[in-house]
Design an enzyme around this catalytic site. Structure first.
Site, PDB file in Angstrom:
ATOM      1  N   SER A 241      16.723 -35.725   3.747  1.00  0.00           N
ATOM      2  CA  SER A 241      17.104 -35.759   2.517  1.00  0.00           C
ATOM      3  C   SER A 241      18.267 -35.354   2.006  1.00  0.00           C
ATOM      4  CB  SER A 241      15.920 -35.018   1.603  1.00  0.00           C
ATOM      5  OG  SER A 241      15.997 -34.940   0.256  1.00  0.00           O
ATOM      6  N   CYS A 242      18.730 -35.169   0.689  1.00  0.00           N
ATOM      7  CA  CYS A 242      20.067 -34.748   0.662  1.00  0.00           C
ATOM      8  C   CYS A 242      20.141 -34.694  -0.920  1.00  0.00           C
ATOM      9  CB  CYS A 242      21.221 -35.608   0.897  1.00  0.00           C
ATOM     10  SG  CYS A 242      21.184 -37.267   0.422  1.00  0.00           S
ATOM     11  N   GLY A 243      21.397 -35.163  -1.592  1.00  0.00           N
ATOM     12  CA  GLY A 243      21.304 -34.899  -3.133  1.00  0.00           C
ATOM     13  C   GLY A 243      20.774 -36.456  -3.798  1.00  0.00           C
ATOM     14  N   GLY A 245      20.320 -39.436  -1.492  1.00  0.00           N
ATOM     15  CA  GLY A 245      19.991 -40.385  -0.527  1.00  0.00           C
ATOM     16  C   GLY A 245      21.050 -41.050   0.407  1.00  0.00           C
ATOM     17  N   TRP A 270      16.994 -35.076  -3.659  1.00  0.00           N
ATOM     18  CA  TRP A 270      17.042 -33.770  -4.874  1.00  0.00           C
ATOM     19  C   TRP A 270      17.203 -34.510  -6.314  1.00  0.00           C
ATOM     20  CZ3 TRP A 270      14.600 -29.796  -3.744  1.00  0.00           C
ATOM     21  CH2 TRP A 270      14.793 -28.806  -4.735  1.00  0.00           C
TER      22      TRP A 270
END
Length: 287
Positions: A241-243, A245, A270
């Site tokens: 995951s991240c901010g 994608g 996120w």
């Protein structure tokens, strides 16, 4: 004889040696966060590797959702890919400006839609320029491609699946955002989002996989060690995951280089999870 890739990571030397091959498609997959100017498309218009075409992560996306650059439908992606001159037998090399920020997202997207003949340029445009190699502002002309998408649903996770995973812990979750965003000591850039991380998730900022001086990937042993030091068990499946994608795919690419492909990406990331609502959020280092 068709052009074969030496692996999922190619050097600037390899690209320069094969740049004139007609079956080679070069994609500039550079991306910048909202509000950062000049935008990546303007950077591309000003200079890019000869023959390169711009893969617009925001344009090549699902526009039926309010979430940014979510994967499009297979039918839509077929059209996007063909419009970029990509055919099902094309050999594709992807780069971005810093080295490995968004190129992994393009690599992952192509593979998720069934195109495995794709590699990332080690060091990206940064290394290409540092070596004095040619760039241009001319937009290359190319014929429309013939592309058939074969979607792999196992490469993607939804919010519902990540929620279920908190209870089952069937898959490890690792977050590519900075440590400050992960721990909530720094607020999110996108307005309205809560700060913190998915409960139980691990943190490895995506830029930990590259040499800060050159943008090149670390060797595979160092990549594997970075994940292990972050707490990841390389024998168990992973959700990245991240901010929003994009940089999650940098982690997926690093894991791929380390020999691990049972990795999915939480596409909403996120931007979806951090919205006010019923998703649980942890702060601190999670340990």
């Amino acid at each position: 004889m068709s052009l074969s890739l030496p692996g999922s990571l190619v050097t600037t030397e390899w690209l320069a040696a094969h740049i004139d091959r007609p079956e080679l498609v070069i994609l500039d997959g550079s991306f910048k966060l909202p509000g950062v100017t000049p935008i990546a498309a303007d950077d591309f218009a000003a200079r890019h590797i000869p023959k390169a075409r711009f893969f617009d992560i925001d344009k090549i996306a699902d526009h039926e959702t309010s979430l940014p650059h979510m994967l499009p439908s297979p039918e839509s992606f077929e059209q996007y890919a063909a419009d970029l001159g990509i055919s099902s037998d094309s050999t594709v090399v992807v780069y971005d400006t810093p080295g490995l920020m968004s190129a992994g997202r393009v690599w992952w997207t192509l593979r998720t839609f069934g195109h495995d003949k794709v590699a990332v340029l080690d060091g990206g445009l940064r290394k290409w320029l540092a070596e004095g190699r040619p760039v241009t502002d001319k937009i290359a002309s190319f014929a429309r491609g013939v592309f058939q998408a074969h979607f792999n649903p196992g490469a993607v996770r939804s919010k519902a699946q990540v929620l279920e995973n908190i209870a089952s812990q069937a898959e490890q979750v690792i977050d590519a955002r900075s440590a400050a965003r992960f721990t909530a000591t720094e607020k999110e850039a996108r307005p309205g989002l809560r700060s913190g991380h998915i409960p139980g998730s691990l943190n490895l900022p995506f830029n930990a996989l590259t040499n800060p001086q050159t943008g090149e990937l670390l060797d595979t042993a160092s990549i594997a060690k970075a994940f292990e030091q972050a707490g990841l068990n390389l024998s168990e499946p992973v959700i990245a995951s991240c901010g929003s994608g994009v940089t999650a795919a940098a982690l997926a690419f690093g894991l791929h280089l380390a020999g691990k492909d049972d990795v999915a990406i939480y596409d909403g990331a996120w931007t979806e999870w951090g919205r006010p609502g019923d998703t649980p959020v942890e702060t601190g280092d999670g340990k």
